[in-house]
Design a protein around this motif. Structure first.
Motif, PDB file in Angstrom:
ATOM      1  N   CYS A  17       0.828  -1.208   0.000  1.00  0.00           N
ATOM      2  CA  CYS A  17       0.000   0.000   0.000  1.00  0.00           C
ATOM      3  C   CYS A  17       0.863   1.258   0.000  1.00  0.00           C
ATOM      4  O   CYS A  17       0.606   2.198  -0.755  1.00  0.00           O
ATOM      5  CB  CYS A  17      -0.916  -0.016   1.215  1.00  0.00           C
ATOM      6  N   ILE A  18       1.895   1.268   0.836  1.00  0.00           N
ATOM      7  CA  ILE A  18       2.761   2.441   0.941  1.00  0.00           C
ATOM      8  C   ILE A  18       3.544   2.671  -0.347  1.00  0.00           C
ATOM      9  O   ILE A  18       3.645   3.803  -0.835  1.00  0.00           O
ATOM     10  CB  ILE A  18       3.728   2.293   2.139  1.00  0.00           C
ATOM     11  N   LEU A  19       4.080   1.582  -0.925  1.00  0.00           N
ATOM     12  CA  LEU A  19       4.897   1.707  -2.133  1.00  0.00           C
ATOM     13  C   LEU A  19       4.081   2.062  -3.371  1.00  0.00           C
ATOM     14  O   LEU A  19       4.514   2.846  -4.214  1.00  0.00           O
ATOM     15  CB  LEU A  19       5.666   0.401  -2.384  1.00  0.00           C
ATOM     16  N   ILE A  20       2.887   1.465  -3.484  1.00  0.00           N
ATOM     17  CA  ILE A  20       2.090   1.638  -4.701  1.00  0.00           C
ATOM     18  C   ILE A  20       1.158   2.851  -4.635  1.00  0.00           C
ATOM     19  O   ILE A  20       0.903   3.508  -5.648  1.00  0.00           O
ATOM     20  CB  ILE A  20       1.273   0.360  -4.994  1.00  0.00           C
ATOM     21  N   ALA A  21       0.666   3.185  -3.444  1.00  0.00           N
ATOM     22  CA  ALA A  21      -0.315   4.270  -3.334  1.00  0.00           C
ATOM     23  C   ALA A  21       0.222   5.511  -2.622  1.00  0.00           C
ATOM     24  O   ALA A  21       0.201   6.611  -3.182  1.00  0.00           O
ATOM     25  CB  ALA A  21      -1.565   3.761  -2.617  1.00  0.00           C
ATOM     26  N   VAL A  22       0.710   5.333  -1.400  1.00  0.00           N
ATOM     27  CA  VAL A  22       1.052   6.491  -0.573  1.00  0.00           C
ATOM     28  C   VAL A  22       2.248   7.281  -1.104  1.00  0.00           C
ATOM     29  O   VAL A  22       2.161   8.501  -1.309  1.00  0.00           O
ATOM     30  CB  VAL A  22       1.322   6.049   0.891  1.00  0.00           C
ATOM     31  N   ILE A  23       3.368   6.607  -1.334  1.00  0.00           N
ATOM     32  CA  ILE A  23       4.571   7.309  -1.789  1.00  0.00           C
ATOM     33  C   ILE A  23       4.379   7.980  -3.155  1.00  0.00           C
ATOM     34  O   ILE A  23       4.714   9.160  -3.318  1.00  0.00           O
ATOM     35  CB  ILE A  23       5.791   6.353  -1.804  1.00  0.00           C
ATOM     36  N   PRO A  24       3.821   7.270  -4.174  1.00  0.00           N
ATOM     37  CA  PRO A  24       3.575   7.955  -5.454  1.00  0.00           C
ATOM     38  C   PRO A  24       2.649   9.159  -5.312  1.00  0.00           C
ATOM     39  O   PRO A  24       2.855  10.184  -5.970  1.00  0.00           O
ATOM     40  CB  PRO A  24       2.925   6.856  -6.313  1.00  0.00           C
ATOM     41  N   ALA A  25       1.637   9.060  -4.444  1.00  0.00           N
ATOM     42  CA  ALA A  25       0.711  10.179  -4.242  1.00  0.00           C
ATOM     43  C   ALA A  25       1.430  11.376  -3.627  1.00  0.00           C
ATOM     44  O   ALA A  25       1.233  12.529  -4.050  1.00  0.00           O
ATOM     45  CB  ALA A  25      -0.450   9.740  -3.347  1.00  0.00           C
ATOM     46  N   ILE A  26       2.272  11.119  -2.630  1.00  0.00           N
ATOM     47  CA  ILE A  26       3.034  12.204  -1.989  1.00  0.00           C
ATOM     48  C   ILE A  26       3.965  12.870  -2.995  1.00  0.00           C
ATOM     49  O   ILE A  26       4.026  14.105  -3.085  1.00  0.00           O
ATOM     50  CB  ILE A  26       3.852  11.659  -0.797  1.00  0.00           C
ATOM     51  N   LEU A  27       4.684  12.046  -3.761  1.00  0.00           N
ATOM     52  CA  LEU A  27       5.619  12.591  -4.754  1.00  0.00           C
ATOM     53  C   LEU A  27       4.900  13.420  -5.805  1.00  0.00           C
ATOM     54  O   LEU A  27       5.339  14.529  -6.148  1.00  0.00           O
ATOM     55  CB  LEU A  27       6.391  11.446  -5.421  1.00  0.00           C
TER      56      LEU A  27
END
Length: 214
Positions: A17-27
């Motif tokens: 979840c963090i790698l696929i959704a959260v981090i790309p969204a933040i970036l």
């Protein structure tokens, strides 16, 4: 309670979840915000809706926005099917869905940012879109036939009709706004039919089921 907590806090799911959704969204959010601010836009202009910024009705550009939703819906259906139902689709179907999904994203970007209206000649854009459509058709003809060829051709017909009216509208002896009603109407019907085609193409199970006609 411990069992439920374990199911919620599975390390693999958390990392995914963090790698696929959260981090790309933040970036995406941070980079977009900073790039646009460097271009001179105010924070409010970047993060707020157009209707709010102009103190206009929330229905400003309603049909145009719905059209973009339909493009994105087509792409979402295609990409979801490719990634989540691999065992139910063959290589030909996967290839078709990948191409129509990417094409839908391209057209959504054009519509959202008004590429062919402001940045690139509409004739160049329309020629590229026609070439891409022809390429998809020729390279995936058999797959299109077995899924829903009628919907594919009908979507192409309405979208082509919209493009044709757009190109010749200055020569049509009618009120410009009335002509645009028909142009955008044909386009909207074409997008909706394109979504229908992609939904049927995604629902078709070549291994177990007959074509799903929704």
């Amino acid at each position: 309670m411990k069992k439920e907590l374990f199911l919620i806090l599975k390390p693999k799911k958390i990392l995914q979840c963090i790698l696929i959704a959260v981090i790309p969204a933040i970036l995406f959010y941070v980079i977009s915000l900073n790039v646009l601010m460097l271009q001179g836009y105010q924070t409010r202009e970047i993060i707020k809706e157009s209707a709010d910024l102009t103190d206009s009705s929330s229905f400003l550009g309603f049909l145009s926005n719905i059209g973009i939703w339909l493009w994105i819906s087509s792409a979402s259906i295609c990409f979801f099917t490719i990634t989540k139902t691999k065992s139910l689709i063959d290589k030909g179907q996967k290839k078709l869905l990948l191409l129509t999904g990417l094409f839908s994203i391209l057209l959504a970007i054009d519509d959202f940012f008004m590429i062919h209206d402001r940045y690139i000649s509409q004739y160049i854009c329309y020629a590229v879109y026609a070439l891409l459509t022809f390429t998809i058709l020729i390279g995936n003809y058999k797959t299109i036939l077995k899924t829903d060829a009628f919907a594919f051709f009908l979507a192409g017909f309405f979208l082509a009709l919209s493009v044709f009216i757009d190109i010749i509208q200055s020569k049509i002896p009618f009120n410009h706004h009335k002509v645009q009603v028909f142009e955008e109407g044909f386009k909207f019907i074409g997008i909706a039919t394109w979504l229908y085609f992609n939904a049927n193409a995604a629902a078709y199970n070549s291994k177990e089921l007959k074509p799903n006609t929704l």
